[in-house]
Motif scaffolding. Structure first.
Motif, PDB file in Angstrom:
ATOM      1  N   ILE A 206       0.882  -1.179   0.000  1.00  0.00           N
ATOM      2  CA  ILE A 206       0.000   0.000   0.000  1.00  0.00           C
ATOM      3  C   ILE A 206       0.912   1.219   0.000  1.00  0.00           C
ATOM      4  O   ILE A 206       1.835   1.303   0.809  1.00  0.00           O
ATOM      5  CB  ILE A 206      -0.888   0.017   1.260  1.00  0.00           C
ATOM      6  N   MET A 207       0.652   2.151  -0.872  1.00  0.00           N
ATOM      7  CA  MET A 207       1.525   3.319  -0.977  1.00  0.00           C
ATOM      8  C   MET A 207       0.812   4.591  -0.550  1.00  0.00           C
ATOM      9  O   MET A 207      -0.381   4.774  -0.812  1.00  0.00           O
ATOM     10  CB  MET A 207       2.007   3.480  -2.427  1.00  0.00           C
ATOM     11  N   HIS A 208       1.547   5.436   0.136  1.00  0.00           N
ATOM     12  CA  HIS A 208       1.160   6.841   0.281  1.00  0.00           C
ATOM     13  C   HIS A 208       2.354   7.653  -0.180  1.00  0.00           C
ATOM     14  O   HIS A 208       3.486   7.401   0.235  1.00  0.00           O
ATOM     15  CB  HIS A 208       0.813   7.211   1.724  1.00  0.00           C
ATOM     16  N   GLY A 209       2.135   8.630  -1.055  1.00  0.00           N
ATOM     17  CA  GLY A 209       3.254   9.394  -1.584  1.00  0.00           C
ATOM     18  C   GLY A 209       3.009  10.883  -1.538  1.00  0.00           C
ATOM     19  O   GLY A 209       1.871  11.344  -1.538  1.00  0.00           O
ATOM     20  N   GLY A 210       4.114  11.634  -1.523  1.00  0.00           N
ATOM     21  CA  GLY A 210       4.024  13.087  -1.540  1.00  0.00           C
ATOM     22  C   GLY A 210       4.598  13.708  -0.288  1.00  0.00           C
ATOM     23  O   GLY A 210       5.242  13.044   0.529  1.00  0.00           O
ATOM     24  N   ARG A 211       4.365  15.008  -0.135  1.00  0.00           N
ATOM     25  CA  ARG A 211       4.886  15.744   1.012  1.00  0.00           C
ATOM     26  C   ARG A 211       4.249  15.227   2.302  1.00  0.00           C
ATOM     27  O   ARG A 211       3.020  15.068   2.381  1.00  0.00           O
ATOM     28  CB  ARG A 211       4.580  17.231   0.836  1.00  0.00           C
ATOM     29  N   LEU A 212       5.065  14.967   3.303  1.00  0.00           N
ATOM     30  CA  LEU A 212       4.563  14.473   4.580  1.00  0.00           C
ATOM     31  C   LEU A 212       4.211  15.673   5.451  1.00  0.00           C
ATOM     32  O   LEU A 212       5.050  16.193   6.184  1.00  0.00           O
ATOM     33  CB  LEU A 212       5.604  13.581   5.261  1.00  0.00           C
ATOM     34  N   SER A 213       2.975  16.114   5.360  1.00  0.00           N
ATOM     35  CA  SER A 213       2.539  17.302   6.086  1.00  0.00           C
ATOM     36  C   SER A 213       1.306  16.973   6.919  1.00  0.00           C
ATOM     37  O   SER A 213       0.557  16.041   6.620  1.00  0.00           O
ATOM     38  CB  SER A 213       2.245  18.444   5.114  1.00  0.00           C
ATOM     39  N   PHE A 214       1.105  17.742   7.969  1.00  0.00           N
ATOM     40  CA  PHE A 214       0.057  17.441   8.932  1.00  0.00           C
ATOM     41  C   PHE A 214      -1.335  17.531   8.340  1.00  0.00           C
ATOM     42  O   PHE A 214      -2.212  16.727   8.659  1.00  0.00           O
ATOM     43  CB  PHE A 214       0.176  18.385  10.144  1.00  0.00           C
ATOM     44  N   GLU A 215      -1.561  18.511   7.472  1.00  0.00           N
ATOM     45  CA  GLU A 215      -2.907  18.718   6.944  1.00  0.00           C
ATOM     46  C   GLU A 215      -3.386  17.567   6.058  1.00  0.00           C
ATOM     47  O   GLU A 215      -4.578  17.422   5.803  1.00  0.00           O
ATOM     48  CB  GLU A 215      -2.987  20.059   6.181  1.00  0.00           C
ATOM     49  N   LYS A 216      -2.465  16.712   5.609  1.00  0.00           N
ATOM     50  CA  LYS A 216      -2.846  15.583   4.757  1.00  0.00           C
ATOM     51  C   LYS A 216      -3.313  14.362   5.562  1.00  0.00           C
ATOM     52  O   LYS A 216      -3.760  13.363   4.986  1.00  0.00           O
ATOM     53  CB  LYS A 216      -1.691  15.197   3.828  1.00  0.00           C
TER      54      LYS A 216
END
Length: 379
Positions: A206-216
């Motif tokens: 399972i992938m999660h990608g992109g900027r690791l930011s709190f609002e996401k």
């Protein structure tokens, strides 16, 4: 056509705004248009990238959000842009470089096109993390400035129709133009190599990608993993990227005892990013603040089904049961259930894969660049 592009964020930063600008720079310069990008940097300098001239102006690190640099130079960007004499001015961010874009367009009497990539009020938590009162006050200020800026544009571009709801702007045309995909970049190439590099083996990923930011709200995906593992014990969650929430997410993983099931790859360069998608079997995203979510379209271009929050612009791309599955934001049980269905039902996974590829084809750079040029002409 001569196009002046203004952005407060640019390469080597990696995010959806930067990817969109770079893709369009390649396409437009390749078609004979002249592009100059005005952006921030460690020092004032000029270079070339993707067929475009890039002019950088002295900026400083924004301490609450270290990945962001803010410029304090208004004079030189405007002076240089006026000397460039563009036919159209395009602002990709509303901050200082966006303000410079407005000044340039106003001084030259040229149309100002503004792309609305991100609702800026969602980011005030980085300035006032501990005070709810301060956050509410700053959100009002951020919304006021956001609307003030976009009201001064002659035309507003949104990456997906749902993004328009974040704006309180009347009497200004709002045109949906996808950020676009360089489709040939995506496919199965590099799957085994990327898996081997991060110890994923033959596990369902399972992938999660992109900027690791709190609002996401990436912690929602981590919190769903115990339920996923109860049905798919060898599943791995691969979190690709870096950002201010990384330490928080690592601590969450440790608290839940998921160190063996969650892999943080850290920063992955642009050349290797498609291989990360190739290494995965499904994309999971819990973010409620997407204005397009290029990561969703990139996953679909690789043939990955998406389990996505039914919020923001995600439902503009994810058709439930056709190319992915939707769930209410922060509903960990529904998120886990969607992941389990896709990982355990081969027929469903194959059907969603084909739907994902069909959706991605509608966002090819060739199509979206033509729409962008039409928007420039309309402005």
């Amino acid at each position: 056509m001569k196009i002046a592009v203004f952005s407060d964020t640019f390469y080597p930063q990696v995010n959806g705004v930067v990817n969109a600008i770079r893709n369009y720079d390649k396409m437009l310069s390749g078609s004979g248009h002249t592009i100059t990008v005005f952006t921030s940097g460690r020092k004032r300098e000029t270079s070339t990238l993707d067929g475009a001239e890039v002019r950088r102006y002295m900026a400083f690190t924004f301490l609450p959000y270290p990945e962001f640099e803010y410029s304090v130079d208004v004079l030189h960007p405007v002076t240089d842009a006026v000397r460039f004499r563009p036919d159209v001015v395009h602002a990709h961010t509303p901050f200082l470089m966006g303000y410079c874009a407005w000044l340039t367009a106003r001084r030259l009497g040229r149309p100002l096109v503004g792309t609305f990539h991100t609702p800026i009020d969602e980011y005030v938590m980085y300035i006032a993390r501990r005070s709810r009162l301060s956050q509410r006050m700053l959100k009002r200020i951020a919304r006021y400035y956001q609307d003030w800026f976009y009201r001064r544009c002659d035309l507003i571009i949104v990456p997906a129709p749902a993004a328009a709801r974040y704006l309180r702007v009347k009497d200004t045309p709002i045109v949906p133009v996808s950020n676009g995909l360089d489709l040939p970049r995506y496919g199965p190439a590099g799957r085994e190599e990327f898996r081997a590099k991060f110890g994923l083996g033959g596990a369902p990923v399972i992938m999660h990608g992109g900027r690791l930011s709190f609002e996401k709200r990436i912690e929602g995906v981590i919190d769903a993993m115990p339920a996923v593992l109860a049905h798919v014990p060898d599943a791995k969650l691969m979190i690709v990227g870096k950002g201010p929430a990384k330490k928080f997410l690592e601590a969450r993983t440790k608290t839940l005892g998921l160190e063996r099931s969650v892999v943080f790859t850290g920063y992955v360069g642009d050349a290797d990013f498609p291989r990360a998608f190739a290494a995965a079997d499904v994309l999971a995203i819990n973010s409620p603040v997407e204005t397009q979510s290029l990561i969703v379209l990139e996953a679909m271009a690789t043939g990955l089904p998406v389990v996505g929050a039914a919020a923001g612009a995600i439902p503009d791309a994810v058709a439930d049961g056709e190319n992915g599955l939707l769930f209410r934001p922060d509903d960990r049980a529904a998120l886990a259930d969607g992941i389990i269905k896709i990982l355990t039902d081969g027929a469903l996974r194959a059907r969603l894969k084909q739907g994902a590829l069909n959706t991605a084809s509608e966002h090819s750079l060739e199509r979206t660049t033509e729409r962008l040029l039409q928007a420039y002409s309309a402005a």
